[in-house]
Every structure is written in C-alpha cells, then in structure tokens.
Motif scaffolding. Structure first.
Motif, PDB file in Angstrom:
ATOM      1  N   GLU A 194       0.839  -1.198   0.000  1.00 39.98           N
ATOM      2  CA  GLU A 194       0.000   0.000   0.000  1.00 39.98           C
ATOM      3  C   GLU A 194       0.880   1.257   0.000  1.00 39.98           C
ATOM      4  OE1 GLU A 194      -3.322  -0.186  -0.281  1.00 39.98           O
ATOM      5  OE2 GLU A 194      -3.224  -2.386  -0.208  1.00 39.98           O
ATOM      6  N   LYS A 195       1.889   1.226   0.849  1.00 44.36           N
ATOM      7  CA  LYS A 195       2.791   2.390   0.977  1.00 44.36           C
ATOM      8  C   LYS A 195       3.536   2.643  -0.336  1.00 44.36           C
ATOM      9  CE  LYS A 195       4.631   1.475   5.249  1.00 44.36           C
ATOM     10  NZ  LYS A 195       5.760   1.284   6.081  1.00 44.36           N
ATOM     11  N   GLU A 196       4.080   1.552  -0.882  1.00 43.87           N
ATOM     12  CA  GLU A 196       4.884   1.693  -2.101  1.00 43.87           C
ATOM     13  C   GLU A 196       4.030   2.160  -3.277  1.00 43.87           C
ATOM     14  OE1 GLU A 196       8.195   1.554  -2.379  1.00 43.87           O
ATOM     15  OE2 GLU A 196       8.218   1.260  -0.202  1.00 43.87           O
ATOM     16  N   LEU A 197       2.795   1.668  -3.334  1.00 43.29           N
ATOM     17  CA  LEU A 197       1.901   2.099  -4.423  1.00 43.29           C
ATOM     18  C   LEU A 197       1.649   3.600  -4.313  1.00 43.29           C
ATOM     19  CD1 LEU A 197      -0.749  -0.785  -4.625  1.00 43.29           C
ATOM     20  CD2 LEU A 197       0.804  -0.062  -6.445  1.00 43.29           C
ATOM     21  N   LYS A 198       1.428   4.056  -3.086  1.00 37.78           N
ATOM     22  CA  LYS A 198       1.185   5.493  -2.858  1.00 37.78           C
ATOM     23  C   LYS A 198       2.412   6.295  -3.261  1.00 37.78           C
ATOM     24  CE  LYS A 198      -2.281   5.526   0.745  1.00 37.78           C
ATOM     25  NZ  LYS A 198      -2.193   4.870   2.040  1.00 37.78           N
ATOM     26  N   LYS A 199       3.576   5.815  -2.817  1.00 39.85           N
ATOM     27  CA  LYS A 199       4.816   6.528  -3.091  1.00 39.85           C
ATOM     28  C   LYS A 199       5.032   6.678  -4.598  1.00 39.85           C
ATOM     29  CE  LYS A 199       9.034   5.217  -1.342  1.00 39.85           C
ATOM     30  NZ  LYS A 199       9.743   4.444  -0.354  1.00 39.85           N
ATOM     31  N   ALA A 200       4.660   5.620  -5.327  1.00 36.84           N
ATOM     32  CA  ALA A 200       4.874   5.642  -6.776  1.00 36.84           C
ATOM     33  C   ALA A 200       3.741   6.376  -7.501  1.00 36.84           C
ATOM     34  CB  ALA A 200       4.997   4.217  -7.290  1.00 36.84           C
ATOM     35  N   GLY A 201       2.781   6.896  -6.736  1.00 34.26           N
ATOM     36  CA  GLY A 201       1.646   7.597  -7.347  1.00 34.26           C
ATOM     37  C   GLY A 201       0.739   6.657  -8.120  1.00 34.26           C
ATOM     38  N   LEU A 202       0.745   5.371  -7.742  1.00 36.01           N
ATOM     39  CA  LEU A 202      -0.024   4.372  -8.502  1.00 36.01           C
ATOM     40  C   LEU A 202      -1.203   3.805  -7.719  1.00 36.01           C
ATOM     41  CD1 LEU A 202       2.991   2.368 -10.007  1.00 36.01           C
ATOM     42  CD2 LEU A 202       1.388   3.798 -11.282  1.00 36.01           C
ATOM     43  N   ARG A 203      -1.435   4.332  -6.517  1.00 41.05           N
ATOM     44  CA  ARG A 203      -2.450   3.709  -5.665  1.00 41.05           C
ATOM     45  C   ARG A 203      -3.835   3.693  -6.307  1.00 41.05           C
ATOM     46  NH1 ARG A 203      -5.215   0.889  -4.151  1.00 41.05           N
ATOM     47  NH2 ARG A 203      -5.817   0.171  -2.080  1.00 41.05           N
ATOM     48  N   ASP A 204      -4.161   4.734  -7.088  1.00 41.29           N
ATOM     49  CA  ASP A 204      -5.500   4.789  -7.690  1.00 41.29           C
ATOM     50  C   ASP A 204      -5.606   3.939  -8.949  1.00 41.29           C
ATOM     51  OD1 ASP A 204      -6.164   6.513  -5.710  1.00 41.29           O
ATOM     52  OD2 ASP A 204      -5.710   8.319  -6.887  1.00 41.29           O
ATOM     53  N   LYS A 205      -4.475   3.476  -9.423  1.00 36.01           N
ATOM     54  CA  LYS A 205      -4.479   2.727 -10.680  1.00 36.01           C
ATOM     55  C   LYS A 205      -4.916   1.273 -10.474  1.00 36.01           C
ATOM     56  CE  LYS A 205      -1.358   2.550 -14.626  1.00 36.01           C
ATOM     57  NZ  LYS A 205      -2.335   2.125 -15.534  1.00 36.01           N
ATOM     58  N   PHE A 206      -4.655   0.728  -9.288  1.00 39.11           N
ATOM     59  CA  PHE A 206      -4.978  -0.681  -9.023  1.00 39.11           C
ATOM     60  C   PHE A 206      -5.835  -0.828  -7.779  1.00 39.11           C
ATOM     61  CE2 PHE A 206      -0.496  -0.397 -10.516  1.00 39.11           C
ATOM     62  CZ  PHE A 206      -0.674  -0.912 -11.784  1.00 39.11           C
ATOM     63  N   LYS A 207      -6.646  -1.877  -7.777  1.00 38.97           N
ATOM     64  CA  LYS A 207      -7.335  -2.261  -6.541  1.00 38.97           C
ATOM     65  C   LYS A 207      -6.453  -3.310  -5.864  1.00 38.97           C
ATOM     66  CE  LYS A 207     -11.278  -0.131  -7.316  1.00 38.97           C
ATOM     67  NZ  LYS A 207     -11.658   1.031  -6.519  1.00 38.97           N
ATOM     68  N   THR A 208      -6.506  -3.376  -4.541  1.00 34.67           N
ATOM     69  CA  THR A 208      -5.705  -4.394  -3.855  1.00 34.67           C
ATOM     70  C   THR A 208      -6.608  -5.307  -3.035  1.00 34.67           C
ATOM     71  OG1 THR A 208      -5.357  -2.898  -1.991  1.00 34.67           O
ATOM     72  CG2 THR A 208      -3.639  -2.939  -3.667  1.00 34.67           C
ATOM     73  N   ILE A 209      -6.222  -6.570  -3.004  1.00 37.51           N
ATOM     74  CA  ILE A 209      -6.957  -7.536  -2.172  1.00 37.51           C
ATOM     75  C   ILE A 209      -5.946  -8.379  -1.405  1.00 37.51           C
ATOM     76  CG2 ILE A 209      -7.177  -9.196  -4.097  1.00 37.51           C
ATOM     77  CD1 ILE A 209      -9.933  -9.959  -2.792  1.00 37.51           C
ATOM     78  N   VAL A 210      -6.254  -8.648  -0.146  1.00 37.61           N
ATOM     79  CA  VAL A 210      -5.330  -9.429   0.678  1.00 37.61           C
ATOM     80  C   VAL A 210      -5.979 -10.739   1.128  1.00 37.61           C
ATOM     81  CG1 VAL A 210      -3.967  -7.479   1.531  1.00 37.61           C
ATOM     82  CG2 VAL A 210      -6.049  -8.129   2.746  1.00 37.61           C
ATOM     83  N   GLY A 211      -5.145 -11.773   1.317  1.00 37.19           N
ATOM     84  CA  GLY A 211      -5.661 -13.066   1.766  1.00 37.19           C
ATOM     85  C   GLY A 211      -4.591 -13.880   2.468  1.00 37.19           C
ATOM     86  N   GLY A 212      -4.993 -15.056   2.963  1.00 35.87           N
ATOM     87  CA  GLY A 212      -4.098 -15.917   3.740  1.00 35.87           C
ATOM     88  C   GLY A 212      -4.681 -16.085   5.129  1.00 35.87           C
ATOM     89  N   ALA A 213      -4.390 -17.239   5.767  1.00 36.63           N
ATOM     90  CA  ALA A 213      -5.067 -17.581   7.022  1.00 36.63           C
ATOM     91  C   ALA A 213      -5.032 -16.508   8.130  1.00 36.63           C
ATOM     92  CB  ALA A 213      -4.552 -18.920   7.538  1.00 36.63           C
ATOM     93  N   PRO A 214      -3.901 -15.822   8.392  1.00 43.20           N
ATOM     94  CA  PRO A 214      -3.930 -14.867   9.518  1.00 43.20           C
ATOM     95  C   PRO A 214      -4.592 -13.536   9.178  1.00 43.20           C
ATOM     96  CG  PRO A 214      -1.714 -14.973   8.591  1.00 43.20           C
ATOM     97  CD  PRO A 214      -2.550 -15.945   7.817  1.00 43.20           C
ATOM     98  N   VAL A 215      -4.892 -13.329   7.904  1.00 40.65           N
ATOM     99  CA  VAL A 215      -5.408 -12.030   7.439  1.00 40.65           C
ATOM    100  C   VAL A 215      -6.918 -11.937   7.666  1.00 40.65           C
ATOM    101  CG1 VAL A 215      -5.618 -10.598   5.358  1.00 40.65           C
ATOM    102  CG2 VAL A 215      -3.568 -11.978   5.723  1.00 40.65           C
TER     103      VAL A 215
END
Ligand code: B12
Lengths: 213, 348
Positions: free
Chosen positions: A163-184
């Motif tokens: 999330e941080k890196e996407l923001k830094k690169a000015g790309l956060r609005d370009k992609f949607k993000t989804i997270v998964g895995g047992a502890p998430v």
C-alpha cells in the motif's frame, strides 16, 4: 429468460465437468435466439460457484476443479463468439503472489485456479515475491487488481508495504488491492488500507468481481 | 444484560451480548455439522460452552482430577522462534522442568523427514543425550512434507504446474511417486531413532500437501508397526480435512481426499498409529465462541469413534486458538477447558 430446467442442467454440467453437455446447452440456447450472456450469468457462473463451494468443503477435489474450469473456458468462448461486439466484456486482470519471506503457496494456487475458472486473466508471480515486483508486474500487464497472500504473521507487514509503495509511486489509484491468507482478516485489510479481503477461493472470486465492477 | 469480553480468531478483542454469544455458538456448531456430516452439539453442551465464555476470569481451568496429558510438538524449534537462544536439550528441559510438559518432541530446525535422512547419525546422539537428561516420554519427529519431493525442491515434476496445464494424469503420477520416496525416508529415520531409544515417533502436519502426505504417513506407520509392534507412533494432522490435490488417491481401498477427523482417525487406527492429533483450523474473521463451538463439534465426533488416544492440536491457528505468536491465555485456557470437558479427550 433462462428456464429453470436449463439453469439446473447448466449448473450440473459445470459441476460434473461434462463438456459435451455444457456445449450442447450453450449451442441450443444461442440457436433459439437468446442472449448468450444470460446462460452464462444464470447457469454457468453459479455452476462454477458451486464447484468453488464444494472444493472449500472437501466434497470436490483439485482435478475436478481444473476440469470444471476447462469446461468453463470452452463455454465462455462460445458465449463470447455469440455476443455483439459492444457487449463483449474485457476480462479482469489480476496479479497475484505470496509476499516476500513467505513460501506458502497452496492456498494461493487454489485461488488462482478458481479465478481462472471464472474467466479472469491471472498472472501468478509465485512465492517469496518482493513488493516492487508486484508493482512492476501490475504495471506491465495493466492489472486491475493486485492480490497478496501470506500465511505468516511475521510477513503480513509486506501487505502494508505494498500500500505504501503504491502510494509513493503515485499508482495507488491505478490498481485495486486484495489481501488473503489464514492470519489475514477484513479488519487487517481496513487497517492497512487494502481495498478488499477474501476468506477463501470462492470469496476471492466474489470480492475481485466486486472490485472490478 | 451482561456483556462478554472475548476475541476474534486473530486475537482482536470483542464484546458480545449474551444473545450474540449464543448465536455464534449455534452458528459454529452448525457449520461443522454441515461440513463434516456429523451431529451438532446438544443444548446442554452449548450451555456449557456459554458458561465457560461467561466466566469473569482471565484464566480458567478444569476441576482437579480432570487434567489431561500436555504434549508439545516441535518445542525445540518453537522456543528458538520466539527468540529464546537455548540449545535443543536445554529447550526440552525447560519444557519439562519449568513448563510441566508431559511429553516432548526432539526435532531439527529443518523439520522434514527428507533432509533428516542424510544427517540421521548426527541426530541420534542428540536424542540419546536428551533421553538421559529428561524424564518425560520423548518423541523424535518431523513433517512428511511431500512438497520437498517435487521440483524445485525434489526430483519429481511439480503437480501444481502440471495440473493447471491440464495434465491431470501427469500430476497424479507425480504425487504417487512422492509417496513411495517419502515412505522410505520416514521409515529410515524412524528406524534409526527407534534404535536410539526414542519413546515415540511423531509425524507432524500430516496432510499438508494433500492426500499424498496422508497416504505416505499411513503407509510408514503400517510398516513400522509391523516391524516393531511395541513402537509408539503419533500422527498430528495439518488441517481439518484432507485437501484433495490428487482426487483419487486411496489407501486400503479407501479414498483419502475430503476426509474429516472422525474418518481420518479410523485409518490411523488401521495403520497401527498409537496417538492421533486431529486439527480444526481457526477462522480469523469469526469470533472465538464461533471457532470453539465449531472445533469442538469436529473433535467430539472424532473422540466418539476413536479407540486410540486423541491429543487434539491446540496452538496458534488451530483448535480455536487465535492466530498469534503468543496466543492470549483467556482464549487458550477456555478452549482447553472446553475441549477436555466436552470431548473427553486424552491429551492436548
Ligand atoms: C502447508 C504448510 C507449510 C508448507 C507449505 C507448502 C507450500 N508450498 O505452501 C511448508 C512445510 C513448506 C511450511 C513451511 C513453514 N511454515 Co507452514 N504451514 C503449513 C500449514 C500446515 C497449512 C497451510 C495451508 O496450505 N493451508 C491450506 C490452504 C488451502 O489454506 P490457506 O493457505 O489459508 O488459503 C486459503 C485462504 O487463506 C485464501 N487465500 C490464500 N491466499 C490468498 C490470496 C488472496 C489474494 C486471497 C484473496 C485469498 C487467499 O484462499 C485459500 C483457499 O481457500 C499451516 C498450518 C495450518 N494448519 O494452517 C502452517 C503454518 C502456516 N506454517 C507456519 C510456519 C511457522 C512455517 C515455517 C516458518 C516453519 C519453520 N520452518 O519453522 C515455514 C515457513 C517458511 C517460509 N519462509 O514461508 C505457521 C505460521 C505461524 C506464524 N507465525 O504465522 C503455521 C500457522 C503452523 C503453526 N501453527 O505453527 N508450512
């Protein structure tokens, strides 16, 4: 309108990965002058949904899932052929991988199989993947969604890094993000600012389709 | 109306009304009953769980006389993981003499049978020394970890690459091949450790790579039991049902994919396993009452049919314990008390 009987048969053909039957249903439906998209949304998509659900319950297994996905691919091609150009949907593109430091990839593999079965274009970039690599690949393939998997509490932080890196690169609005895995969890997704969380493979399909809109 | 302080499966605190607590207990048992095709918990059992969650204490326990055996897997590895820098024998002594463990397992950090094989002669003297400096029954154990037999970690083609390309037969053949190799490695290491005096052999996270993992473990147990009728073998599972990666793999004519704990234990018995350690996964998005009621439903069904001792897996992310490196005592103690009191199991 698709009649009850056809819906039932379409669902069954996908669950039983009966290719001949699925093709027969599709052809018959299209030849009768119907909009091919209807048999897709009312019959085949609920069918592959049922496959995902049964897999999650241990009632159906990976080879079955792969074969159902294959039948899905065949009928999708027929349905698309019959669609007028403007109705042709561009399939969603997903980049997915397991985060840096984590080599668990069994669950991610299942998610990939079911996303593909649902007609999404998936770029699986493997396990132990650097945060930058997710971004690089997403830019390269013009992804709609970036999915990250992690099974270790110690590597969950990399989902936040993305999330941080996407923001830094000015790309956060370009992609949607989804997270998964047992502890998430959904709470974790909200905390780090990811767009969605999915609990299992079937839920991933639902959430990613919602994200793509 | 009283509010109950509890947690989600990821450890986050949560307050519930009494009504919400009962609803989650009912939904949890229902979910397990539907998935496993097993009986849901009775009204009395749900009421007992309700009482346990309502207790105002941080730590809860069982009445004197109802204690069960506490057995630890991979303790020599886990203590290092949390940053306590002791060697393996010291770790065993800490578990035994300070934490009160009833049985312990010696293991290597590379916790799979395949990499243990070439260093087994280095492991034997450690086990022998450990046996001389502890009193509790001491297991030697590792994971069957069939993933180590396929590329890039092993010789056989990777089924997760073959399967998506549609090569189902190729993927299945590869799984079959891994079983044969894994059985050889497990039996080899187990024979050596048995010869060095191990009180038991532990196969941990069985089923992690799907049915092949389970089958190799059953076959290895069967061979070892025939060779050494007095040997103690513990089988600890990886997840609540056997992931169907192959789909048609069988042992003794029975299909393995999709088996739940109450079915798994019958095969374990048949293979000569001495102690069975079933698993139910914790759902991090659901509440602790939901997870515990669900886990107990599966475990009770397993204990009801078992004729061998059952040591339920209770730890980070399994047995309704939260997914935390240091699971909170309120959750661990409630889950443990409930397991012991409702399932009549033999150990944790
Ligand atoms: C199999 C396994 C392994 C295998 C992995 C093989 C592989 N190729 O994946 C091996 C043996 C290699 C392994 C290694 C380790 N493991 Co491990 N492993 C497991 C185990 C038993 C099962 C995980 C699994 O596959 N589950 C089944 C799949 C289907 O479920 P899933 O992954 O959750 O996926 C589903 C959802 O989460 C979701 N999903 C998953 N990904 C994604 C992604 C997106 C985008 C979305 C939307 C959804 C989604 O959909 C999936 C399908 O329903 C768990 C314990 C357990 N019972 O859960 C421990 C566990 C995860 N491992 C653990 C540990 C500690 C390790 C090691 C560090 C052990 C060690 N050496 O000390 C190493 C890690 C090495 C590393 N750097 O990563 C711990 C983690 C503890 C923690 N602190 O977080 C666990 C919880 C065991 C424990 N209680 O100690 N492990």
């Amino acid at each position: 309108m698709v009649d009850e009987q056809t819906i039932k048969e379409a669902i069954k053909a996908i669950v039983d990965h009966d290719e001949a039957k699925a093709i027969e249903i599709t052809k018959k439906f299209i030849e009768a002058g119907n909009n091919s998209l209807e048999i897709m949304t009312e019959g085949f998509i609920p069918g592959i949904g049922e496959v995902g659900d049964q897999f999650g319950r241990g009632l159906l297994f990976l080879p079955g899932l792969v074969q159902s996905a294959d039948v899905m691919k065949k009928v999708t091609a027929l349905v698309n052929e019959a669609l007028p150009e403007k109705q042709l949907e561009k399939p969603g593109v997903v980049v997915i991988g397991t985060v840096k430091g984590d080599i668990h990839d069994i669950g991610k593999g299942i998610v990939v199989a079911l996303l593909r079965a649902n007609g999404l274009v998936v770029h699986d970039i493997g396990r132990d993947v650097d945060t930058e690599k997710f971004i690089e690949e997403a830019v390269k393939v013009e992804a709609d969604v970036i999915g990250t998997s992690t099974l270790l509490t110690t590597t969950m932080g990399h989902q936040k890094d993305l999330e941080k890196e996407l923001k830094k690169a000015g790309l956060r609005d370009k992609f949607k993000t989804i997270v998964g895995g047992a502890p998430v969890t959904g709470r974790w997704a909200a905390k780090i600012g990811a767009d969605a969380y999915a609990e299992d493979a079937q839920d991933s399909v639902v959430k990613i389709k919602e994200l793509i809109g | 109306m009283a509010t109950i302080l509890t947690r989600y499966g990821d450890g986050t605190m949560l307050t519930m009304s009494e009504k919400e607590l009962m609803q989650d207990l009912e939904a949890g048992t229902q979910d397990a009953a539907e998935r496993g095709n097993i009986p849901a918990l009775s009204k009395e059992e749900l009421a007992h769980l309700f009482d346990i969650f309502s207790l105002p204490y941080n730590f809860v326990s069982v009445e004197p006389g109802n204690e069960v055996v506490l057995t630890y897997d991979a303790g020599t590895l886990k203590i290092r993981r949390v940053g306590v820098n002791v060697d393996r024998i010291q770790a065993l002594q800490i578990y035994e003499k300070i934490m009160g463990a009833d049985t312990m397992e010696l293991c290597h950090v590379d916790y799979s049978f395949k990499p243990i094989k070439p260093i087994v002669t280095m492991e034997q003297p450690i086990l022998e020394q450990a046996l001389l400096s502890t009193h509790v029954p001491l297991f030697y154990g590792a994971m069957p970890n069939l993933g180590t037999y396929t590329q890039p970690d092993g010789p056989f083609p990777n089924p997760s690459e073959l399967m998506p390309m549609g090569d189902i037969e190729g993927a299945r053949a590869s799984y079959d091949a891994t079983v044969e190799e894994a059985v050889k490695d497990i039996v080899y290491a187990a024979r050596a450790m048995h010869a060095s005096g191990a009180d038991g052999i532990n196969l941990d996270t069985v089923g992690a790579a799907g049915e092949a993992d389970f089958k190799a473990s059953l076959m290895a147990a069967d061979i070892l039991k025939k060779e050494f009728p007095e040997i103690c073998i513990e089988l600890g599972m990886a997840g609540e049902f056997i992931l169907g990666m192959h789909g048609e793999m069988e042992w003794e004519g029975i299909r393995l994919a999709g088996m739940y704990p109450h079915e798994q234990v019958k095969l374990a018995e048949k293979a000569g396993v001495t102690i069975f350690g079933p698993v139910v996964n914790t759902n991090t998005s659901e509440s602790s009452p939901w997870n515990l009621s669900r886990a107990i439903t599966f475990m009770k069904a397993c204990c009801d049919v078992a004729t061998i001792p059952i040591h339920v897996n209770m730890g980070m992310g399994v047995g309704a314990v939260t997914v935390n490196d240091h699971p909170p005592v309120d959750v661990v103690s409630r889950a443990s008390k409930a397991m012991v009191e409702i399932c009549r199991l033999d150990g944790l």
